[in-house]
Design a protein around this motif. Structure first.
Motif, PDB file in Angstrom:
ATOM      1  N   UNK A  29       0.819  -1.214   0.000  1.00 33.51           N
ATOM      2  CA  UNK A  29       0.000   0.000   0.000  1.00 33.51           C
ATOM      3  C   UNK A  29       0.856   1.268   0.000  1.00 33.51           C
ATOM      4  N   UNK A  30       1.941   1.275   0.735  1.00 30.66           N
ATOM      5  CA  UNK A  30       2.790   2.471   0.793  1.00 30.66           C
ATOM      6  C   UNK A  30       3.314   2.839  -0.591  1.00 30.66           C
ATOM      7  N   UNK A  31       3.684   1.838  -1.370  1.00 34.13           N
ATOM      8  CA  UNK A  31       4.185   2.086  -2.725  1.00 34.13           C
ATOM      9  C   UNK A  31       3.066   2.610  -3.628  1.00 34.13           C
ATOM     10  N   UNK A  32       1.875   2.048  -3.501  1.00 32.16           N
ATOM     11  CA  UNK A  32       0.729   2.512  -4.284  1.00 32.16           C
ATOM     12  C   UNK A  32       0.425   3.972  -3.947  1.00 32.16           C
ATOM     13  N   UNK A  33       0.437   4.292  -2.662  1.00 28.54           N
ATOM     14  CA  UNK A  33       0.169   5.656  -2.204  1.00 28.54           C
ATOM     15  C   UNK A  33       1.165   6.623  -2.824  1.00 28.54           C
ATOM     16  N   UNK A  34       2.433   6.275  -2.789  1.00 27.20           N
ATOM     17  CA  UNK A  34       3.465   7.161  -3.336  1.00 27.20           C
ATOM     18  C   UNK A  34       3.377   7.271  -4.850  1.00 27.20           C
ATOM     19  N   UNK A  35       3.224   6.162  -5.534  1.00 31.51           N
ATOM     20  CA  UNK A  35       3.221   6.185  -6.992  1.00 31.51           C
ATOM     21  C   UNK A  35       1.964   6.831  -7.574  1.00 31.51           C
ATOM     22  N   UNK A  36       0.832   6.677  -6.887  1.00 31.58           N
ATOM     23  CA  UNK A  36      -0.399   7.294  -7.365  1.00 31.58           C
ATOM     24  C   UNK A  36      -0.620   8.670  -6.742  1.00 31.58           C
ATOM     25  N   UNK A  37       0.292   9.090  -5.877  1.00 34.98           N
ATOM     26  CA  UNK A  37       0.218  10.400  -5.214  1.00 34.98           C
ATOM     27  C   UNK A  37      -1.146  10.613  -4.565  1.00 34.98           C
ATOM     28  N   UNK A  38      -1.559   9.644  -3.734  1.00 37.82           N
ATOM     29  CA  UNK A  38      -2.874   9.708  -3.095  1.00 37.82           C
ATOM     30  C   UNK A  38      -2.867  10.687  -1.931  1.00 37.82           C
ATOM     31  N   UNK A  39      -3.933  11.480  -1.842  1.00 39.50           N
ATOM     32  CA  UNK A  39      -4.093  12.418  -0.729  1.00 39.50           C
ATOM     33  C   UNK A  39      -4.422  11.637   0.549  1.00 39.50           C
ATOM     34  N   UNK A  40      -4.392  12.319   1.683  1.00 42.28           N
ATOM     35  CA  UNK A  40      -4.739  11.672   2.953  1.00 42.28           C
ATOM     36  C   UNK A  40      -6.164  11.126   2.911  1.00 42.28           C
ATOM     37  N   UNK A  42      -7.861  10.155   0.226  1.00 40.73           N
ATOM     38  CA  UNK A  42      -7.873   8.979  -0.636  1.00 40.73           C
ATOM     39  C   UNK A  42      -7.231   7.788   0.066  1.00 40.73           C
ATOM     40  N   UNK A  43      -6.195   8.044   0.823  1.00 42.45           N
ATOM     41  CA  UNK A  43      -5.526   6.965   1.562  1.00 42.45           C
ATOM     42  C   UNK A  43      -6.463   6.335   2.579  1.00 42.45           C
ATOM     43  N   UNK A  44      -7.380   7.134   3.123  1.00 42.00           N
ATOM     44  CA  UNK A  44      -8.281   6.631   4.167  1.00 42.00           C
ATOM     45  C   UNK A  44      -9.240   5.566   3.643  1.00 42.00           C
ATOM     46  N   UNK A  45      -9.465   5.519   2.338  1.00 42.44           N
ATOM     47  CA  UNK A  45     -10.381   4.522   1.770  1.00 42.44           C
ATOM     48  C   UNK A  45      -9.660   3.524   0.866  1.00 42.44           C
ATOM     49  N   UNK A  75     -11.761   4.186  -5.401  1.00 41.44           N
ATOM     50  CA  UNK A  75     -11.444   5.159  -4.352  1.00 41.44           C
ATOM     51  C   UNK A  75     -12.486   6.281  -4.374  1.00 41.44           C
ATOM     52  N   UNK A  76     -12.798   6.770  -5.560  1.00 40.11           N
ATOM     53  CA  UNK A  76     -13.800   7.828  -5.695  1.00 40.11           C
ATOM     54  C   UNK A  76     -15.161   7.354  -5.214  1.00 40.11           C
ATOM     55  N   UNK A  77     -15.527   6.135  -5.567  1.00 45.75           N
ATOM     56  CA  UNK A  77     -16.805   5.565  -5.129  1.00 45.75           C
ATOM     57  C   UNK A  77     -16.863   5.484  -3.608  1.00 45.75           C
ATOM     58  N   UNK A  78     -15.802   5.014  -2.985  1.00 46.53           N
ATOM     59  CA  UNK A  78     -15.772   4.891  -1.522  1.00 46.53           C
ATOM     60  C   UNK A  78     -15.864   6.264  -0.856  1.00 46.53           C
TER      61      UNK A  78
END
Length: 99
Positions: A29-40, A42-45, A75-78
């Motif tokens: 998940x940490x790699x996905x968060x960094x590579x997709x540049x997810x906001x806090x 977005x990370x919450x879901x 992510x958007x749906x959630x």
């Protein structure tokens, strides 16, 4: 901050090409968060979105690719589902109509 998947939004430099070609399969998940540049937010879901993806693939016997587009859509749906849950009927003013 309600956003719709179909509305233009800040993708932090992510293009549709990136989302369609990015594979998150087998990545932590940490790699996905960094590579997709997810906001806090977005990370919450993120975890719930990944679980939903896996569940839908299993239930419907799909073999959808684990690409950024599919994950971003979930992510958007959630996020939208969590905002809908915040509705409070006590805050609504009802107006009586005269007939």
């Amino acid at each position: 901050m309600k956003r719709s998947f179909f509305q233009k939004r800040d993708l932090k430099g992510k293009t549709e090409d990136f989302l369609f070609s990015y594979s998150w399969e087998g990545k932590p998940m940490e790699q996905i968060i960094n590579e997709m540049a997810l906001s806090n937010l977005e990370q919450s879901v993120l975890d719930a979105a990944i679980k939903e993806f896996e569940k839908n693939n299993a239930i419907y016997k799909r073999n959808k690719p684990k690409n950024g587009y599919e994950l971003d859509k979930l992510i958007t749906q959630k996020l939208e589902e969590s905002e809908e849950g915040d509705w409070n009927g006590e805050e609504v003013k009802f107006i009586e109509r005269s007939e």
